[in-house]
Motif scaffolding. Sequence first.
Motif, PDB file in Angstrom:
ATOM      1  N   ARG A 241       0.818  -1.201   0.000  1.00 23.18           N
ATOM      2  CA  ARG A 241       0.000   0.000   0.000  1.00 23.18           C
ATOM      3  C   ARG A 241       0.860   1.262   0.000  1.00 23.18           C
ATOM      4  NH1 ARG A 241      -3.503   2.658   4.875  1.00 23.18           N
ATOM      5  NH2 ARG A 241      -3.873   4.588   3.760  1.00 23.18           N
TER       6      ARG A 241
ATOM      7  N   GLU B 147       2.347   5.153  -2.681  1.00 25.14           N
ATOM      8  CA  GLU B 147       1.889   6.471  -2.250  1.00 25.14           C
ATOM      9  C   GLU B 147       2.733   7.602  -2.830  1.00 25.14           C
ATOM     10  OE1 GLU B 147      -0.617   7.649  -0.816  1.00 25.14           O
ATOM     11  OE2 GLU B 147      -1.607   5.874  -0.012  1.00 25.14           O
TER      12      GLU B 147
ATOM     13  N   SER C 293      -2.305   4.720  -6.552  1.00 29.07           N
ATOM     14  CA  SER C 293      -3.616   5.300  -6.803  1.00 29.07           C
ATOM     15  C   SER C 293      -3.585   6.268  -7.976  1.00 29.07           C
ATOM     16  CB  SER C 293      -4.176   5.944  -5.541  1.00 29.07           C
ATOM     17  OG  SER C 293      -3.384   7.016  -5.142  1.00 29.07           O
TER      18      SER C 293
ATOM     19  N   ILE D 246      -4.473   4.167 -10.922  1.00 28.63           N
ATOM     20  CA  ILE D 246      -5.911   3.902 -10.950  1.00 28.63           C
ATOM     21  C   ILE D 246      -6.649   5.151 -11.422  1.00 28.63           C
ATOM     22  CG2 ILE D 246      -7.912   3.315  -9.531  1.00 28.63           C
ATOM     23  CD1 ILE D 246      -6.425   1.243  -8.313  1.00 28.63           C
TER      24      ILE D 246
ATOM     25  N   MET E  78     -10.895   0.137  -5.268  1.00 21.42           N
ATOM     26  CA  MET E  78      -9.712   0.298  -4.428  1.00 21.42           C
ATOM     27  C   MET E  78      -9.860  -0.353  -3.060  1.00 21.42           C
ATOM     28  SD  MET E  78      -8.458   4.075  -5.399  1.00 21.42           S
ATOM     29  CE  MET E  78      -6.788   3.758  -4.884  1.00 21.42           C
TER      30      MET E  78
ATOM     31  N   ARG F  65      -9.933   3.856   4.481  1.00 20.79           N
ATOM     32  CA  ARG F  65      -9.177   4.057   3.258  1.00 20.79           C
ATOM     33  C   ARG F  65      -9.967   4.912   2.268  1.00 20.79           C
ATOM     34  NH1 ARG F  65      -5.392   1.319  -0.734  1.00 20.79           N
ATOM     35  NH2 ARG F  65      -4.982   3.241  -1.827  1.00 20.79           N
ATOM     36  N   SER F  66     -11.260   4.619   2.135  1.00 20.29           N
ATOM     37  CA  SER F  66     -12.025   5.327   1.108  1.00 20.29           C
ATOM     38  C   SER F  66     -12.286   6.767   1.529  1.00 20.29           C
ATOM     39  CB  SER F  66     -13.328   4.582   0.804  1.00 20.29           C
ATOM     40  OG  SER F  66     -14.290   4.861   1.783  1.00 20.29           O
TER      41      SER F  66
ATOM     42  N   GLU G  46      -8.930   8.553   0.640  1.00 17.12           N
ATOM     43  CA  GLU G  46      -8.302   8.341  -0.666  1.00 17.12           C
ATOM     44  C   GLU G  46      -8.234   9.656  -1.451  1.00 17.12           C
ATOM     45  OE1 GLU G  46      -6.494   6.141  -2.093  1.00 17.12           O
ATOM     46  OE2 GLU G  46      -6.401   7.495  -3.800  1.00 17.12           O
TER      47      GLU G  46
ATOM     48  N   ALA H 243      -6.704   9.149  -6.773  1.00 20.19           N
ATOM     49  CA  ALA H 243      -7.630   8.566  -7.741  1.00 20.19           C
ATOM     50  C   ALA H 243      -8.961   9.311  -7.741  1.00 20.19           C
ATOM     51  CB  ALA H 243      -7.847   7.087  -7.428  1.00 20.19           C
TER      52      ALA H 243
END
Lengths: 340, 282, 308
Positions: free
Chosen positions: B204, B208, C120, C123, C171, C228-229, C232, C235
């Motif tokens: 993860r 980043e 991300s 994505i 994601m 996480r969402s 985020e 993305a």
Amino acid sequence: MTRNTIGAIIGIALLAGAASAQTLINGAGATFPYPMYSKWFDSYHKKFPTIQFNYNSIGSGGGIQQVTAGTVDFGASDGPMNDTQIKDFKDKRGAEILHFPTVLGADVPVYNIPGVSSQLNFTPEALAGIFLGQIKKWNDPAITGPNPGVKLPANDIVVVHRSEGSGTTYCWTDYLSKISKEWETKVGRGTSVQWPVGLGGKGNEGVSGQIKQQPNSMGYVELIYAVQSKMTYGKVKNAAGNFVNATLESVTEAAGSVKDMPDDFRVSITNAPGKGAYPVATFTWLLIPTKIADPVKKKAITDFLHWMLTEGQTMTAALDYAPLPKPVIAKETKAIAKIN
Amino acid sequence: MSWNKRRRKAVNAIMLSLTALCTLFAAGSLVFILSYLFVHGAASLNWNFFTKLPTPVGETGGGMANAILGSAKLLLLATCVGVPIGFLGGVYLAEFGTSTFSFVVRYVTDLLNGVPSIVMGIFAYSLIVIRQKHFSTLAGGLALGVMMIPIAIRSSEEFLRGVPLSLREGAMALGASKSRAIWTVVVPAAKAGLITGIMLNLARVAGETAPLLFTSFSNRFWSPGWNQPTAALPEMVYKYAISAYDDWHQQAWSAGFVLLTLVLAVNIVARMILSKRGPAAR
Amino acid sequence: MQAFVKRVRNGDEIAYAITFLCAFAVIAITALLVFELYRNSEPSRVKFGWSFLWTKTWDPVAGEFGALPFIYGTVVTSAFAMILGIPLGVGAAIFLAELAPPRISSGLTFLIELLAAVPSVIIGVLGVFILLPFLRIVQPYIQGALGWTPLFAGPFYGVSLFSAGVVLTIMILPFIISISREVLLSVPNDQREGALALGATRWESTWDVVVPFARKGIVGSIFLALARSLGETMAVTMVVGNDPKISASLFAPGYSIAAVIANEFTEATGDLYQGALIELGLVLFALTIVINGAARILVASTTKRGTS
């Protein structure tokens, strides 16, 4: 496994610890001149292998902030620092900040109208109207008027703008503020503003992606970006009343129209008066403190500035940047002496 | 066959195929992304990518060797910060925790996990960069390390709890102290899960970008030591993906592809180590 | 005393102290983070006070800032992602843990876990160039079926709260799937066998016995996904439309807190502007507290029969 891990740590530490006798000079700021700067700094490093200029394109505002905070040796910005920012710099760093124009840039209106492939003409009134949300359809007389022979549809205009703060937006809103009183009072100029209409796209890529996919959309991107990614862009009517295509020449002419360049080089060249001057153009600046403590760094920076104004300027056209006009170069060369 | 039984059989079949569909969707979207990256990224990949420094615009070729090393250094630092705190914190929650304090720790962990990555960047910036007056690998590694803590803690706790109570009791019945039982019985039994957790976690933070912009900054050249700005792969992907140059787009896909391949390689190696050691591996 | 010395010698006290310190470090780090955010957002807090939370204006030029459109966008996109993501993720985890042959299961899980490693920004770029054109094709059908509700009404420009929700769903899936699967796999086999022996179908044994047994772990994975969402950044900002307006329709463009911080932080000059963005970070933090708290209460009231 533990032994392997320790081995790996030692290995990487050794690799990483191989220090060198290099002078590393860090800079940060504007995104739009990044390709030019990376080319310059690379060529300069090849010429003087002990000097490394490391430039990171984090955005103009970021460049101003970081040079003020003293975390980088120099900054770069597409919009000049305003008086508050300059005072702030003086308070925090006890020195002056100098603006050195390096190259020129321009914003162009880009659009995607199904069935229309020709280069459209835009008047200032049409641009202000569209971005204020007052001109809503493509077949509005303000747009069709200067485009006889082009069949524009009766569809809604979908406006796309940059979502993040950017020098590109500063230049565009600076222009709109000059040509429209209403824009100036309602919205104003800035790296990010409160848009009356439209969708936000992230970065040049986000805006151009939106426009390519969304029928009847329009937006603005950097000239160099439009050229490189082969987008159709419109001509804009300048202060002298001519519809001008954005080219290296018309942008240079806009810069040349500045009659008396101020000593600090903080000047806006949008809506410039020249006959063939492209109206949505701007300088981009390096921001350098007058006091540089480290003598090696100071010498490297002043040497680089001299090189940039001579040899560096010959490299601009290959990357679609417009070079600086001769009088500006002469004036800048004198200004380098202010760094002490 | 009674109607009820037939209905239950039908529900069984429908629900089970639905779960298969869910899997198909998740795996399918990934296969799509991977193959897209492969097609676009592998095409322009060559040896130079791993050995050369980036070239400026207009010159094709060059590579991202410095960014690969930079990412490795950042991840190493992040692991040193995130994994010990996260793992030991997880041990506390699973084995020693008192209910109130554990509740607070779990709660705060979830909060920390929700902090957007860019805010983590701002945090490390104001904590280290502003004080030191320069950007560094150290600051970037710290930002990523703090980001690793919440997942490390929660996944460690979860997997340690998954170890059957009987194992603990067995060890302690044989006279082992509690800590001995944890280190020699519980942790090894949960090893597969623990390592998967760390891998996912590293994967993860490896991608980043946002927390690095204001901490490790970027570097066109090699970054000497730990106290200088450094390049990192995701940050290069970001910069190159939003540029106007076809060659840079190519390199952005290549870098994305390499990033994924590295993570893949780490995963495979970890799984191989696991499957050789101990029955806990699946 | 003697007992204490023995325990120290056994390492119990030391182990307790060390692990306690690490657990405490999480609280300390979070507190430090909040303190830094609080300190740096002072200009904005002083100027706007609590009204920051319900002001709809976001005008950097005039120096007027309000958080409401961003709060709205963050909550809506995350909620949408959870509604899509939880059934998909838990369903896939059930398939992988209970039905698929071990080899296929670990292969697929491996693939899905890799999804978490896709940066991300990649994505985001794929979202702009592949998902948006796809959604443009699908959207008329969704609108045709559901357009009568305000949620799916209005014109569609590709970028929207809806698109951001779909991207977020993709994601968060790996987090829900891989952790839920591990937890399901760690449910002792006798539970399954017991249910099957009693005549339950495969699905019944899974849904009524195994899933409740693993409920706490699954809920944990959902929390991770939710967090996480909410946070985020890259993305979402590429597909959400970045328009600070509040619209009832999911097809309208919106904005999220993390996206506006990422978009404007680098260019925010001046203490007030920067303070407002940092205060948004604080608001997001508070939002996480509230949503987590609410979810916990919900879980506590429904997991009475859960174990562990």
